[in-house]
Write a protein that holds these residues in place. Structure first.
Motif, PDB file in Angstrom:
ATOM      1  N   SER A 113      12.688  -5.998   2.020  1.00  0.00           N
ATOM      2  CA  SER A 113      12.817  -7.358   2.093  1.00  0.00           C
ATOM      3  C   SER A 113      11.627  -6.751   3.025  1.00  0.00           C
ATOM      4  O   SER A 113      10.666  -7.781   3.635  1.00  0.00           O
ATOM      5  CB  SER A 113      13.824  -7.586   3.350  1.00  0.00           C
ATOM      6  OG  SER A 113      14.817  -8.103   2.222  1.00  0.00           O
ATOM      7  N   PHE A 114      11.475  -5.439   4.005  1.00  0.00           N
ATOM      8  CA  PHE A 114      10.244  -5.861   5.210  1.00  0.00           C
ATOM      9  C   PHE A 114       9.429  -5.744   4.975  1.00  0.00           C
ATOM     10  O   PHE A 114       8.389  -5.761   5.188  1.00  0.00           O
ATOM     11  CB  PHE A 114      11.005  -4.499   5.812  1.00  0.00           C
ATOM     12  CG  PHE A 114      10.367  -4.238   7.328  1.00  0.00           C
ATOM     13  CD1 PHE A 114      10.415  -5.040   7.951  1.00  0.00           C
ATOM     14  CD2 PHE A 114       9.106  -2.582   7.482  1.00  0.00           C
ATOM     15  CE1 PHE A 114       9.109  -4.432   9.400  1.00  0.00           C
ATOM     16  CE2 PHE A 114       8.663  -2.619   8.684  1.00  0.00           C
ATOM     17  CZ  PHE A 114       8.637  -3.430   9.721  1.00  0.00           C
ATOM     18  N   MET A 115       8.905  -4.914   3.456  1.00  0.00           N
ATOM     19  CA  MET A 115       8.057  -4.226   2.992  1.00  0.00           C
ATOM     20  C   MET A 115       6.897  -5.378   1.886  1.00  0.00           C
ATOM     21  O   MET A 115       5.976  -6.042   2.046  1.00  0.00           O
ATOM     22  CB  MET A 115       8.210  -3.571   1.327  1.00  0.00           C
ATOM     23  CG  MET A 115       8.188  -2.287   2.016  1.00  0.00           C
ATOM     24  SD  MET A 115       8.567  -0.232   1.094  1.00  0.00           S
ATOM     25  CE  MET A 115       6.453  -1.034   0.017  1.00  0.00           C
ATOM     26  N   LEU A 116       8.186  -6.176   1.993  1.00  0.00           N
ATOM     27  CA  LEU A 116       8.010  -7.875   0.756  1.00  0.00           C
ATOM     28  C   LEU A 116       7.024  -8.324   1.884  1.00  0.00           C
ATOM     29  O   LEU A 116       5.909  -8.692   1.797  1.00  0.00           O
ATOM     30  CB  LEU A 116       9.132  -8.280  -0.107  1.00  0.00           C
ATOM     31  CG  LEU A 116       8.748  -9.293  -0.541  1.00  0.00           C
ATOM     32  CD1 LEU A 116       7.542  -9.153  -1.618  1.00  0.00           C
ATOM     33  CD2 LEU A 116      10.509 -10.940  -0.960  1.00  0.00           C
ATOM     34  N   ILE A 117       8.178  -8.676   3.077  1.00  0.00           N
ATOM     35  CA  ILE A 117       6.843  -9.831   3.767  1.00  0.00           C
ATOM     36  C   ILE A 117       5.733  -9.051   4.742  1.00  0.00           C
ATOM     37  O   ILE A 117       4.510  -9.885   4.574  1.00  0.00           O
ATOM     38  CB  ILE A 117       8.227  -9.836   5.485  1.00  0.00           C
ATOM     39  CG1 ILE A 117       9.189 -10.817   4.615  1.00  0.00           C
ATOM     40  CG2 ILE A 117       7.677 -10.617   6.481  1.00  0.00           C
ATOM     41  CD1 ILE A 117      10.520 -11.043   5.559  1.00  0.00           C
ATOM     42  N   TRP A 118       5.508  -7.522   5.218  1.00  0.00           N
ATOM     43  CA  TRP A 118       4.843  -7.285   5.397  1.00  0.00           C
ATOM     44  C   TRP A 118       3.614  -6.488   5.372  1.00  0.00           C
ATOM     45  O   TRP A 118       2.859  -5.866   4.982  1.00  0.00           O
ATOM     46  CB  TRP A 118       5.354  -6.118   6.997  1.00  0.00           C
ATOM     47  CG  TRP A 118       5.735  -6.721   8.029  1.00  0.00           C
ATOM     48  CD1 TRP A 118       6.733  -6.790   8.213  1.00  0.00           C
ATOM     49  CD2 TRP A 118       5.104  -6.799   9.318  1.00  0.00           C
ATOM     50  NE1 TRP A 118       7.264  -7.419   9.637  1.00  0.00           N
ATOM     51  CE2 TRP A 118       5.895  -7.713   9.922  1.00  0.00           C
ATOM     52  CE3 TRP A 118       3.861  -6.397   9.713  1.00  0.00           C
ATOM     53  CZ2 TRP A 118       5.504  -7.682  11.362  1.00  0.00           C
ATOM     54  CZ3 TRP A 118       3.349  -6.975  10.652  1.00  0.00           C
ATOM     55  CH2 TRP A 118       4.001  -7.412  11.465  1.00  0.00           C
ATOM     56  N   ALA A 119       4.005  -6.236   3.496  1.00  0.00           N
ATOM     57  CA  ALA A 119       2.845  -5.477   3.212  1.00  0.00           C
ATOM     58  C   ALA A 119       2.354  -6.605   1.658  1.00  0.00           C
ATOM     59  O   ALA A 119       1.467  -7.033   1.228  1.00  0.00           O
ATOM     60  CB  ALA A 119       3.612  -3.908   1.933  1.00  0.00           C
ATOM     61  N   VAL A 120       3.480  -6.156   0.518  1.00  0.00           N
ATOM     62  CA  VAL A 120       3.436  -7.190  -0.998  1.00  0.00           C
ATOM     63  C   VAL A 120       3.001  -8.387  -0.559  1.00  0.00           C
ATOM     64  O   VAL A 120       1.687  -8.505  -1.014  1.00  0.00           O
ATOM     65  CB  VAL A 120       4.894  -7.127  -2.023  1.00  0.00           C
ATOM     66  CG1 VAL A 120       4.010  -7.449  -2.737  1.00  0.00           C
ATOM     67  CG2 VAL A 120       5.207  -5.693  -1.695  1.00  0.00           C
ATOM     68  N   ILE A 121       3.306  -8.968  -0.039  1.00  0.00           N
ATOM     69  CA  ILE A 121       2.990 -10.936   0.172  1.00  0.00           C
ATOM     70  C   ILE A 121       1.857 -10.670   1.436  1.00  0.00           C
ATOM     71  O   ILE A 121       0.703 -11.361   0.325  1.00  0.00           O
ATOM     72  CB  ILE A 121       3.799 -11.759   1.028  1.00  0.00           C
ATOM     73  CG1 ILE A 121       5.055 -11.942   0.139  1.00  0.00           C
ATOM     74  CG2 ILE A 121       3.481 -12.602   1.352  1.00  0.00           C
ATOM     75  CD1 ILE A 121       6.010 -12.093   0.866  1.00  0.00           C
ATOM     76  N   PRO A 122       1.770 -10.098   1.914  1.00  0.00           N
ATOM     77  CA  PRO A 122       0.169 -10.409   3.008  1.00  0.00           C
ATOM     78  C   PRO A 122      -1.326  -9.351   1.643  1.00  0.00           C
ATOM     79  O   PRO A 122      -2.202  -9.980   1.911  1.00  0.00           O
ATOM     80  CB  PRO A 122      -0.042  -9.171   3.747  1.00  0.00           C
ATOM     81  CG  PRO A 122       1.704  -9.108   4.070  1.00  0.00           C
ATOM     82  CD  PRO A 122       2.647  -8.845   2.851  1.00  0.00           C
TER      83      PRO A 122
END
Length: 191
Positions: free
Chosen positions: A161-170
């Protein structure tokens, strides 16, 4: 009292892995500030996505797979491939956009944290690492899921979830923004 091994394990899970993602997210904001879509565009953005995969794939292998010679070998290949891509990315971007001091500093973390983590994986799996460097690969070229994934029960849900918010989505947004700008520029030049 926790052992040094337990402390290091927790530092990896709760300090170094989140720090790597935060640095990647901050790097995204540096790209946004320099309006990457107007200069280095899709070519650089694709390299950023590729580098995320080049570090993400070994990360998930180490968390979910038994550490074998093959897993260590794949981790090394991905690490080297990531470093080559990072170098090519900087060579390309340096000629077409400003790379701020902050962004350069973040790149230092984005390169050294995976190297540090890979070194720790070697240390935790020293006999397998020795087999790798001595070419004693018989029986070590397999992939199998771990019986006990790394970290507490909810760690991977939290980290993903952290990766999704801070890396994947951006970085997905960056790529889409660059593609839209390129398409718009192409249409404008044909008019």
């Amino acid at each position: 009292m926790p052992t040094v091994e337990e402390i290091l394990h927790n530092m990896i899970l709760f300090l170094f892995l989140p720090l790597w993602v935060l640095c990647g997210g901050m790097d995204y904001w540096c790209h946004r500030k320099t309006k990457i879509e107007e200069n280095s565009g899709v070519k650089e953005s694709l390299q950023h996505c590729l580098m995320g995969l080049q570090v993400g794939a070994p990360l998930f292998m180490v968390i979910y797979l038994e550490i074998t010679v093959l897993v260590l070998l794949l981790c090394i290949v991905f690490f080297i491939w990531h470093e080559i891509t990072a170098h090519r990315d900087l060579v390309y971007a340096n000629d077409v956009r400003v790379i701020s001091i902050l962004e350069q500093h973040l790149h230092g973390y984005l390169a050294t944290i995976p190297f540090f983590l890979l070194s720790v994986v070697f240390a935790y799996n020293w006999p397998t690492f020795i087999d790798l460097i001595q070419f004693n690969w018989a029986g070590g070229m397999s992939l199998a899921f771990r019986q006990d994934p790394v970290g507490p029960d909810n760690y991977m849900k939290w980290y993903a979830s952290f990766m999704l918010i801070w890396a994947v989505i951006p970085y997905t947004e960056e790529l889409i923004r660059c593609m839209r700008y390129a398409k718009k520029s192409e249409q404008t030049s044909h008019e």
